[in-house]
Design an enzyme around this catalytic site. Structure first.
Site, PDB file in Angstrom:
ATOM      1  N   ASP A  47       0.829  -1.209   0.000  1.00 52.92           N
ATOM      2  CA  ASP A  47       0.000   0.000   0.000  1.00 52.92           C
ATOM      3  C   ASP A  47       0.865   1.261   0.000  1.00 52.92           C
ATOM      4  OD1 ASP A  47      -2.164  -1.657   0.317  1.00 52.92           O
ATOM      5  OD2 ASP A  47      -2.185  -1.435   2.500  1.00 52.92           O
TER       6      ASP A  47
HETATM    7  N1  URA Z   1      -1.274  -5.912   3.939  1.00 50.93           N
HETATM    8  C1  URA Z   1      -1.725  -4.646   3.947  1.00 50.93           C
HETATM    9  O1  URA Z   1      -2.735  -4.353   4.562  1.00 50.93           O
HETATM   10  N2  URA Z   1      -1.025  -3.728   3.257  1.00 50.93           N
HETATM   11  C2  URA Z   1       0.094  -3.994   2.585  1.00 50.93           C
HETATM   12  O2  URA Z   1       0.685  -3.103   1.972  1.00 50.93           O
HETATM   13  C3  URA Z   1       0.549  -5.328   2.572  1.00 50.93           C
HETATM   14  C4  URA Z   1      -0.162  -6.268   3.264  1.00 50.93           C
END
Ligand code: URA
Length: 245
Positions: free
Chosen positions: A102
């Protein structure tokens, strides 16, 4: 095996869309025969020519990056935000991230121009372990963490068993640090898992991907994988696929 238009694009000859036009115009040959179908898949051993000139395949490259928060795991962003490939300004090869983290997650992400390698690692049957450290709101109860360990129902189904460890807690600030190891790769999975037990993730970092760690890197830094590491990652991915087939 990769799609012909992608192989042409990866060789740096044309964009994916232009490569599709070249194919439709009959200017592309595979092993001496004109191919006009866009979905055609080719292997590394196939000879691809554009206008009778064999394409030079790019040398495959493999990088490990410590992605900072506030960076998109993509090669471009419509909103003009920073993307992971901005950290490789002099790179001639067309690299792209393997999977995603993310925008507001930091940590380990791999980048490559080797489509077969990326596909292998991202295959849904893969059980490659990913270890995250999450700073969460509140102090989770033991039973809540047990639910994460056993698998918890999210909108897209129950999660696979996970390993979960409460690393520390700050009673005054009402926050905790939890390590969680999962092997699935669903969208925002860790954040959604904690939300499902009523704890918002305030910060999230991926610290390990299979045996690869961030050791020796600071945020925003990059290193090349060694040929041995590339080989071991292939083995790790193939082994876990075999286990699940
Ligand atoms: N899980 C999440 O919530 N975000 C990420 O970036 C990776 C795994």
């Amino acid at each position: 095996m990769e799609r012909l238009q992608k192989v042409i694009a990866n060789a740096g000859i044309a964009s994916r869309r232009k490569a599709e036009e070249l194919i439709k115009e009959g200017r592309v040959k595979v092993n001496g025969h004109v191919v006009r179908e866009l979905g055609t898949k080719v292997a590394g051993s196939d000879k691809v020519e554009v206008d009778e000139i064999p394409i030079q395949k790019e040398k495959p490259v493999y990088f490990l990056m410590y992605k900072p928060r506030g960076v998109i795991s993509s090669v471009k962003d419509d909103k003009g935000r920073k993307v992971v490939t901005d950290f490789f300004p002099l790179m001639e090869e067309r690299i792209y991230p393997v999977g995603r983290l993310d925008y507001d997650t930091s940590g380990l992400i791999l980048l490559t121009n080797d489509g077969e390698f990326a596909n292998l690692l991202m295959h849904p049957r893969n059980e490659i372990e990913k270890s995250y450290v999450a700073k969460i709101q509140g102090i989770p109860a033991k039973e809540s963490l047990r639910k994460l360990e056993k698998g918890i129902m999210l909108e897209d189904g129950k999660t696979a068993p996970a390993k979960v460890k409460l690393v520390s807690m700050d009673k005054k600030k009402q926050t905790s640090i939890v390590e969680i190891i999962i092997h699935e790769g669903r969208n925002r999975q860790v954040r959604r898992m904690f939300a499902a037990i009523g704890h918002e993730v305030m910060k999230l970092k991926r610290e390990r991907y299979a045996f690869l760690t961030l050791q020796g890197l600071r945020t925003g830094e990059i290193r090349e994988l060694t040929p041995h590491e590339v080989k071991l990652m292939r083995v790790a991915a193939s082994d876990s696929m075999r286990k699940n087939s």
